[in-house]
Scaffold this motif. Sequence first.
Motif, PDB file in Angstrom:
ATOM      1  N   ARG A   1       0.850  -1.189   0.000  1.00 15.41           N
ATOM      2  CA  ARG A   1       0.000   0.000   0.000  1.00 15.41           C
ATOM      3  C   ARG A   1       0.886   1.241   0.000  1.00 15.41           C
ATOM      4  NH1 ARG A   1      -2.113   3.602   3.496  1.00 15.41           N
ATOM      5  NH2 ARG A   1      -4.310   4.248   3.340  1.00 15.41           N
ATOM      6  N   GLY A   2       0.495   2.252  -0.744  1.00 13.99           N
ATOM      7  CA  GLY A   2       1.270   3.487  -0.815  1.00 13.99           C
ATOM      8  C   GLY A   2       1.193   4.264   0.491  1.00 13.99           C
ATOM      9  N   PRO A   3       2.036   5.302   0.631  1.00 13.42           N
ATOM     10  CA  PRO A   3       2.115   6.051   1.902  1.00 13.42           C
ATOM     11  C   PRO A   3       0.969   7.054   2.038  1.00 13.42           C
ATOM     12  CG  PRO A   3       3.632   6.985   0.316  1.00 13.42           C
ATOM     13  CD  PRO A   3       2.958   5.844  -0.380  1.00 13.42           C
ATOM     14  N   PHE A   4      -0.236   6.596   1.885  1.00 16.06           N
ATOM     15  CA  PHE A   4      -1.400   7.485   1.938  1.00 16.06           C
ATOM     16  C   PHE A   4      -2.026   7.469   3.332  1.00 16.06           C
ATOM     17  CE2 PHE A   4      -1.217   5.619  -2.392  1.00 16.06           C
ATOM     18  CZ  PHE A   4      -0.762   6.756  -3.051  1.00 16.06           C
ATOM     19  N   ALA A   5      -2.773   8.513   3.622  1.00 18.24           N
ATOM     20  CA  ALA A   5      -3.482   8.563   4.892  1.00 18.24           C
ATOM     21  C   ALA A   5      -4.611   7.527   4.899  1.00 18.24           C
ATOM     22  CB  ALA A   5      -4.059   9.961   5.109  1.00 18.24           C
ATOM     23  N   THR A   6      -5.075   7.184   6.078  1.00 21.38           N
ATOM     24  CA  THR A   6      -6.204   6.262   6.212  1.00 21.38           C
ATOM     25  C   THR A   6      -7.441   7.066   6.616  1.00 21.38           C
ATOM     26  OG1 THR A   6      -4.687   4.526   6.879  1.00 21.38           O
ATOM     27  CG2 THR A   6      -7.013   4.174   7.400  1.00 21.38           C
ATOM     28  N   LEU A   7      -8.544   6.712   5.977  1.00 27.06           N
ATOM     29  CA  LEU A   7      -9.789   7.448   6.205  1.00 27.06           C
ATOM     30  C   LEU A   7     -10.228   7.349   7.674  1.00 27.06           C
ATOM     31  CD1 LEU A   7     -11.848   8.818   4.070  1.00 27.06           C
ATOM     32  CD2 LEU A   7     -13.259   6.810   4.551  1.00 27.06           C
ATOM     33  N   THR A   8     -10.508   8.482   8.279  1.00 27.16           N
ATOM     34  CA  THR A   8     -10.980   8.494   9.671  1.00 27.16           C
ATOM     35  C   THR A   8     -12.464   8.870   9.706  1.00 27.16           C
ATOM     36  OG1 THR A   8     -10.512  10.848   9.912  1.00 27.16           O
ATOM     37  CG2 THR A   8      -8.711   9.326  10.436  1.00 27.16           C
ATOM     38  N   ASP A   9     -13.060   8.727  10.863  1.00 25.00           N
ATOM     39  CA  ASP A   9     -14.459   9.136  11.025  1.00 25.00           C
ATOM     40  C   ASP A   9     -14.624  10.630  10.741  1.00 25.00           C
ATOM     41  OD1 ASP A   9     -15.106   6.605  11.632  1.00 25.00           O
ATOM     42  OD2 ASP A   9     -15.289   6.891  13.811  1.00 25.00           O
ATOM     43  N   ALA A  10     -13.601  11.389  11.148  1.00 21.50           N
ATOM     44  CA  ALA A  10     -13.658  12.832  10.894  1.00 21.50           C
ATOM     45  C   ALA A  10     -13.650  13.115   9.388  1.00 21.50           C
ATOM     46  CB  ALA A  10     -12.474  13.521  11.566  1.00 21.50           C
ATOM     47  N   ASP A  11     -12.863  12.324   8.632  1.00 18.00           N
ATOM     48  CA  ASP A  11     -12.848  12.487   7.173  1.00 18.00           C
ATOM     49  C   ASP A  11     -14.231  12.211   6.593  1.00 18.00           C
ATOM     50  OD1 ASP A  11     -10.099  13.072   6.960  1.00 18.00           O
ATOM     51  OD2 ASP A  11      -9.575  10.939   6.976  1.00 18.00           O
ATOM     52  N   VAL A  12     -14.823  11.115   7.060  1.00 18.92           N
ATOM     53  CA  VAL A  12     -16.149  10.745   6.552  1.00 18.92           C
ATOM     54  C   VAL A  12     -17.134  11.889   6.798  1.00 18.92           C
ATOM     55  CG1 VAL A  12     -18.084   9.123   6.765  1.00 18.92           C
ATOM     56  CG2 VAL A  12     -15.731   8.269   6.833  1.00 18.92           C
TER      57      VAL A  12
ATOM     58  N   SER B   1      -9.790  18.142  -3.583  1.00 22.09           N
ATOM     59  CA  SER B   1      -8.998  19.097  -2.834  1.00 22.09           C
ATOM     60  C   SER B   1      -8.826  18.626  -1.382  1.00 22.09           C
ATOM     61  CB  SER B   1      -9.719  20.447  -2.888  1.00 22.09           C
ATOM     62  OG  SER B   1      -8.913  21.447  -2.379  1.00 22.09           O
ATOM     63  N   TYR B   2      -9.912  18.158  -0.800  1.00 24.69           N
ATOM     64  CA  TYR B   2      -9.864  17.652   0.576  1.00 24.69           C
ATOM     65  C   TYR B   2      -8.916  16.443   0.674  1.00 24.69           C
ATOM     66  CZ  TYR B   2     -11.249  15.784   5.081  1.00 24.69           C
ATOM     67  OH  TYR B   2     -11.221  15.308   6.364  1.00 24.69           O
ATOM     68  N   CYS B   3      -9.102  15.499  -0.253  1.00 22.00           N
ATOM     69  CA  CYS B   3      -8.273  14.281  -0.231  1.00 22.00           C
ATOM     70  C   CYS B   3      -6.792  14.631  -0.455  1.00 22.00           C
ATOM     71  CB  CYS B   3      -8.754  13.293  -1.291  1.00 22.00           C
ATOM     72  SG  CYS B   3     -10.382  12.609  -0.925  1.00 22.00           S
ATOM     73  N   HIS B   4      -6.550  15.601  -1.345  1.00 26.34           N
ATOM     74  CA  HIS B   4      -5.188  16.037  -1.619  1.00 26.34           C
ATOM     75  C   HIS B   4      -4.544  16.581  -0.341  1.00 26.34           C
ATOM     76  CE1 HIS B   4      -2.216  19.127  -2.912  1.00 26.34           C
ATOM     77  NE2 HIS B   4      -1.820  18.143  -3.692  1.00 26.34           N
ATOM     78  N   ASP B   5      -5.266  17.450   0.335  1.00 27.56           N
ATOM     79  CA  ASP B   5      -4.716  18.056   1.547  1.00 27.56           C
ATOM     80  C   ASP B   5      -4.472  17.006   2.640  1.00 27.56           C
ATOM     81  OD1 ASP B   5      -4.877  20.396   0.210  1.00 27.56           O
ATOM     82  OD2 ASP B   5      -6.634  21.178   1.292  1.00 27.56           O
ATOM     83  N   ARG B   6      -5.360  16.030   2.709  1.00 31.38           N
ATOM     84  CA  ARG B   6      -5.245  14.996   3.746  1.00 31.38           C
ATOM     85  C   ARG B   6      -4.317  13.843   3.346  1.00 31.38           C
ATOM     86  NH1 ARG B   6      -5.247  12.788   7.390  1.00 31.38           N
ATOM     87  NH2 ARG B   6      -6.952  11.276   7.491  1.00 31.38           N
ATOM     88  N   GLY B   7      -3.949  13.803   2.040  1.00 31.65           N
ATOM     89  CA  GLY B   7      -3.102  12.697   1.580  1.00 31.65           C
ATOM     90  C   GLY B   7      -3.855  11.388   1.402  1.00 31.65           C
ATOM     91  N   LEU B   8      -5.145  11.504   1.127  1.00 27.95           N
ATOM     92  CA  LEU B   8      -5.966  10.306   0.884  1.00 27.95           C
ATOM     93  C   LEU B   8      -5.939   9.959  -0.610  1.00 27.95           C
ATOM     94  CD1 LEU B   8      -9.046  11.414   3.022  1.00 27.95           C
ATOM     95  CD2 LEU B   8      -7.672   9.347   3.480  1.00 27.95           C
TER      96      LEU B   8
END
Lengths: 525, 525
Positions: free
Chosen positions: B61-72, B122-129
Motif C-alpha cells: 500500500r502506498g504512503p497514503f493517509a487512512t480514512l478516519t471518522d472525521a474524514d467521513v 482538494s480535501y483528499c489532496h490536503d489529507r493525503g488520501l
Amino acid sequence: MSALHGRVLHASRLSLTRFAASKLCPSCQCLQVRKFQCITGMGRRLSQVELTSKRYPKLKRGPFATLTDADVSSLERLVSGRVITDKSDLDGYNTDWLRTVRGASTIVLRPKTTEEVSAIVSYCHDRGLAVVPQGGNTGLVAGSVPVFDEVIISTQLMNNIISLDEVSGTLVCQAGCVLAALDDHVAQRGLTMPLDLGAKGSCHIGGNLATNAGGVRLLRHGSLHGSVLGLEAVLPSGEVLDCMSTLRKDNTGYDLKQLLIGAEGTLGIITKASILCPQRPNVVSVALLGCANFQGVLDIFRETKTKLGEILSAFEFMDTASMEMIGENLRLINPISASPFYVLIETGGSNKEHDEEKLSALLEGLMEKGKAMDGTLATDTTKIQAIWGLRERMAEGLLHDGYCYKYDVSLPLPSFYQLVEDMRERVEGSAKRVVGYGHIGDGNLHLNVTSSEYSQHTMDLIEPFIYDWVANYKGSISAEHGLGFKKRDFIYHSKSPSAVALMKQIKNLIDPKGIMNPYKLLPSK
Amino acid sequence: MSALHGRVLHASRLSLTRFAASKLCPSCQCLQVRKFQCITGMGRRLSQVELTSKRYPKLKRGPFATLTDADVSSLERLVSGRVITDKSDLDGYNTDWLRTVRGASTIVLRPKTTEEVSAIVSYCHDRGLAVVPQGGNTGLVAGSVPVFDEVIISTQLMNNIISLDEVSGTLVCQAGCVLAALDDHVAQRGLTMPLDLGAKGSCHIGGNLATNAGGVRLLRHGSLHGSVLGLEAVLPSGEVLDCMSTLRKDNTGYDLKQLLIGAEGTLGIITKASILCPQRPNVVSVALLGCANFQGVLDIFRETKTKLGEILSAFEFMDTASMEMIGENLRLINPISASPFYVLIETGGSNKEHDEEKLSALLEGLMEKGKAMDGTLATDTTKIQAIWGLRERMAEGLLHDGYCYKYDVSLPLPSFYQLVEDMRERVEGSAKRVVGYGHIGDGNLHLNVTSSEYSQHTMDLIEPFIYDWVANYKGSISAEHGLGFKKRDFIYHSKSPSAVALMKQIKNLIDPKGIMNPYKLLPSK
C-alpha cells in the motif's frame, strides 16, 4: 545552391498548388518548380524585410549563448557539408513566407537522420544555444523562423519514405517529406494523405504535425490528433523520444505523441511519423455555387451534410471581396455569375454513378429552392483544379496587395461572417480590402486585411479588437495556423489561465533551459 | 438502493447490449434494465472474489493517509446524502466487472457537479488520501476499482446533457452520461456518437474518454483523440482544468486534453466533455460471412475496403471456437453454416439503393471467387441486432465458463491469428478454451483463455509469454482496454524506456503526491 532551393520551396507554395509532385531535386529532394516565380518579384526583397528585433524593440533576447566560431566548427563536424553560413543564403531561412518578420540567425544545419538531429540538439543544449526547427517554412504566424539568432535546424534533407502498408494504410516517413510528394506516393497504392492544404507543394509533414495543420479535408478525415499513429522526436535535451507505433490502436500509457502535435516545435523536433492514410476516392466532383446571403451559405451546408453524407469531402466558402481580389491580382476567372457569397462543395466516393446521383439531387434541390443563385459542376481534373485554384490561391493573391494582416479564427457558425462585416467597418479608409473565406464546414474563417504597406495605425485598429471579438463569441483566435511568434500573447483569449499554467509547467519540465523554439506559442508574460 | 443501482449498472452490460436507452432511473439516472439478470447469478458472488491485497501479497500500500471518522464527516458535508459507507453496498464498487479483483474501500462519494468533485479531491489532496475515479465500472483491466482502500469517486450522478449543436454536431455533457443514453439523444437529431461498444448500456462517457475506448466504429470515425473537442477535468490538487472548447479547430497552445484521454484517471478526473458527433447513417446493413481460413479473412478485408469505400462502418472477425462458445453458453444461433472463421461487415450510408448495390456487388464477388463459403445479409433491425449480438456478447458468454484470462492486443495483420494458435497449443490441458475475435479492421485481437476457476499455473503459462510474443511482432499489449492495474508492469513491452520515463515525469508534475488512481497504468518498478 541550397539557398536557391530554400527560395524555390517558398515559390513552390505559389506555383505548386495542387501540383502532383513527380520531379524531385536530386541534391536536396525539394520539389522542383517548372517556372520559377519567386515572391520577391512582386513585393519586398528578403533583405528589405525589417528585422524582427527592430520591429519589436521591447522584446528582449533570452539568456542564451551566442554562436562562436568554435561552435560552428563543432556543428560542422556533426553534419559535414550540410551547413549554411553565407549571409545571402541565410535570408530565405530567416524570413517568414509572408515577408513580415526576419530573424538574424547565422547558421542553418541540415541533418539527414534522427541521430544527427539528436547530436545537434544535444550540443546546443549543453552550450545553451537556442534552436528553431524549420520545415517548409510555409507557416503564417512566424513560428518557424528565428526571432533573434537561434540556430536553424532544417528538416529539408530528412525526406525518406520509410514504408507503406497497403492493407492497413500506414505510412512511415521522415519529417522532412513534402506533403504533396507523400500524397503522390500513397496515391499509387489507392490511398490518400488525411490532410490537404494550399501549401502542400512545399510544406513538410513534420511541420504539418508540429502545427497540427488542418486544411480542406479535415471535414472528412478529422484532425491529425486522430490520424497520426506514431511519432519520433528529439527532445530539448537531445534525447530521442520514441513513440513510433504503426498500430491503429495502442492504449499503453499516456499518449505522449499528442503533446508534440501542435506544440509548434517548442517541446522538441519531430523527426519521424507514422500516419494512417484513408482509401483514396475513385471519383471526385466539385461544385461551385453562388448565394445571395450568408444565411444561404449555412442553409446549403446543412442540406449538404444530410444529402451527401459520407461522400462529402470539403465544404469551403468565399465572399465576393475574395473573388474580386483573386480576379484582379491573379487574373483567375470566376466561372459563375457574381454573387455575394460562394460555396465550394467537393465529393469523393467509390462509385461514379452513385456520387453523381447524390450530388445532382442536392444541386437540383438547392436551385429549385432558390438557395443557390448560380452554380457549376466539375468532374474532370482540369476544371476541378481551376475551381480549387480560386480557393487555394487566395493567400498568394492577397500578397499582391502589399502587406497582409492575416487572421485565422474559429467561430460558432451563426456569428461567423459578422466579424468580417464589423472589421470592414472598423478599418474603412485605413485598409485596401477586407476579405473572408475559409473552411466553413469546420467553423474556420480566414479573415485578411490588406494595405500597400505595414502600418502600425492599421494594426492597432485590428488588434486586439479582433481577439476580443472572437473571445466574446467563444471562438478560437487561431483555428489552424497556431500561435507562433505573432499570436502567442493572445493565448488567454482562447485558453483558460489553468490551462496556460499547466502548459508552462510542461514546457519547463521538458525544456528547462528554454532553448527549443523560444519566443513562440507561450505568452511572453 | 444505491448499491442495487451499482449492480444494475453491471448487469446492464449484459442485458443492455445495443439497447436504446429510453428509461432512466428517477433517483440516480442510471439505465434501468427490463429484466434484472445479475452476473452474480452465474458465477462468484461479489464477496467471494478474492481481495486484491491477498491475491497480490507482494504489492505494498502506498504512503497514503487512512480514512478516519472525521474524514467521513467532512466528505459527507461536501456531498450530503450521496455518500455510501455500508459494507454490502460497497461491494459493487470495490469489485471489477470480470470479478477478478476486489478492493477494500470503505467509502463511495457521488458528486453531481464539477465543483463538488473539485472540493472532494482538494480535501483528499490536503489529507493525503488516495482516490479512484469510477464511471460505469465496465473496464477489463481493473483500472476503475480500488486496489486497497482508496476513496471511490463515482460519476454516476453527473449525467446531464448540457447542449447539442445540430449544425456542427457538437455534444456537450457531463462525464457520467451513459454512452447509450447519449447515442439515443443525438440520434433524435440525425447524429451518432463516434464510438460504440458492447458495454454501451452502462459505460460512462467519462470512462470512455479516460480509457480512450475504441470499439466497433473506430474503423469509421477514428479514435477519441480526434473526436473529442473539449474536456474539463479536476486535477489531483483539486484545481479545475478547463479545456472546454466546442470548436472543431483550435490551435492555441498544447492540446492538454489529449493527456487526459487514455490516462485512465491517473492525471485527473474528467468531469465534462465536448464531442463531435458525425451524421447518423440513414441505412445500415450487416453481412455475416464464413471463411475457410484466416488468409480468406484478410482477402475479404482488403476487397471490402476497396469496394465499399466510404460506407464501410465496421469489420469484425470471430473464430469458430468463439462461435461455438456463444452457442453453448448463451444459446445464440449461428445463422450460417459452421466455418473456421467468420467476418461481420457493417455498412452505414445515406442512400439505401446505392448502399445495397455496393454491398451486393461485394458479396457476389466474394462468393463467386470462393472467398466466402456461406453468408447472410441483414437489413432489418431485428436481424441486424441478432448478428451483432453474436459478436458483442462474446465477453458475457465467456464468463459462463468460470474464470476468463482476457487479452486485448494489436498486431500486424499477417501475424494476427498465429498468436491464437500458439496460445492454444501452449495451454492445452490447462484451459477450457482459447478463443479469438475482434476488430480486425483496426488490427485489434481479443484473445481469451477460460477455465473453471483461476489457476496460477495457467496464468504462468500465459504471462509473460503473450506479452513477449506481441512485443516480438511489434504489436501492442493493450489495444483498447488500457493497462489499468493488471497490465501496468508490461508497459515496456509496448513503450520505449524514454517514453515511460517521460510519462513518469508528467505524472509526478501533475500529481506529486501520487493520490490519483494509484497502482494503475505506470509500472510498479
